[in-house]
Design a protein around this motif. Sequence first.
Motif, PDB file in Angstrom:
ATOM      1  N   ASP A   9      33.796  46.286  29.357  1.00 53.23           N
ATOM      2  CA  ASP A   9      33.453  47.126  30.509  1.00 53.23           C
ATOM      3  C   ASP A   9      33.996  46.457  31.770  1.00 53.23           C
ATOM      4  N   LEU A  10      34.936  47.105  32.437  1.00 54.92           N
ATOM      5  CA  LEU A  10      35.592  46.492  33.605  1.00 54.92           C
ATOM      6  C   LEU A  10      34.608  46.109  34.702  1.00 54.92           C
ATOM      7  N   THR A  11      33.527  46.858  34.842  1.00 56.20           N
ATOM      8  CA  THR A  11      32.569  46.545  35.911  1.00 56.20           C
ATOM      9  C   THR A  11      31.674  45.360  35.551  1.00 56.20           C
ATOM     10  N   ALA A  12      31.720  44.897  34.291  1.00 51.88           N
ATOM     11  CA  ALA A  12      30.900  43.759  33.871  1.00 51.88           C
ATOM     12  C   ALA A  12      31.683  42.451  33.877  1.00 51.88           C
ATOM     13  N   LEU A  13      32.985  42.501  34.132  1.00 51.42           N
ATOM     14  CA  LEU A  13      33.782  41.276  34.163  1.00 51.42           C
ATOM     15  C   LEU A  13      33.436  40.475  35.412  1.00 51.42           C
ATOM     16  N   LYS A  14      33.679  39.171  35.348  1.00 51.71           N
ATOM     17  CA  LYS A  14      33.318  38.300  36.471  1.00 51.71           C
ATOM     18  C   LYS A  14      34.312  38.434  37.621  1.00 51.71           C
ATOM     19  N   GLN A  15      33.765  38.530  38.826  1.00 55.55           N
ATOM     20  CA  GLN A  15      34.582  38.581  40.038  1.00 55.55           C
ATOM     21  C   GLN A  15      35.256  37.240  40.254  1.00 55.55           C
ATOM     22  N   GLY A  16      36.428  37.284  40.886  1.00 57.80           N
ATOM     23  CA  GLY A  16      37.052  36.034  41.262  1.00 57.80           C
ATOM     24  C   GLY A  16      38.552  36.096  41.305  1.00 57.80           C
ATOM     25  N   ASN A  17      39.106  34.923  41.571  1.00 59.41           N
ATOM     26  CA  ASN A  17      40.547  34.745  41.591  1.00 59.41           C
ATOM     27  C   ASN A  17      40.947  34.170  40.242  1.00 59.41           C
ATOM     28  N   TYR A  18      41.960  34.776  39.631  1.00 65.49           N
ATOM     29  CA  TYR A  18      42.422  34.378  38.305  1.00 65.49           C
ATOM     30  C   TYR A  18      43.888  33.989  38.378  1.00 65.49           C
TER      31      TYR A  18
END
Length: 183
Positions: A9-18
């Motif tokens: 689920d794209l909305t459950a992925l962790k926010q941040g810089n990758y």
Amino acid sequence: MLSTDVETDLTALKQGNYSLDPKHTSVLFKVSHLNVSEFVGRFNQASAELDYVPEDPAASRIRASVNMQSLDVNNPDFAETLKSCDWLCADTYPQALFVSDGRAERDGNTLIFRGTLQFRGVTQSAQLDVRINGATTNRLTGDYIIGFAANLSFKRSAFDMGRFVPAVGDDIDIEIHAEFIRN
């Protein structure tokens, strides 16, 4: 056991810089040869950054570059020919660069980034489609990763590389199979 739970689920992925994981990255290109086959090659060095926004995945941004000198066609002499200015002009233009601009579109687990592609000293509009396969914590390294497959297509003649069209196709298809690591 090394199996991991994968979040899709794209909305459950962790926010941040990758950042792109170079150990888990394949950048392939395909071009028609004499209208009877697809010539496939790869680039062995690429980098990318993704600023991911889970509450609004379409607000995410991406920037990616490919080192033209890292061309690999399983034939070193032919690779040198392709790096010449008849083709890639890799000494003069050592990298191709894609930078997203504005909001992406979302289609299920695919983010469609519009932006610019800089290649051979020419800048053109381009589209990078990034299908998010899922995210998990790598139990070997402890890193949080996002796996993806991406596609970008362009006409090589739009980048002053139209020699031998149509014997060598004008349409170039780029495939990227890789993982991002959360910084």
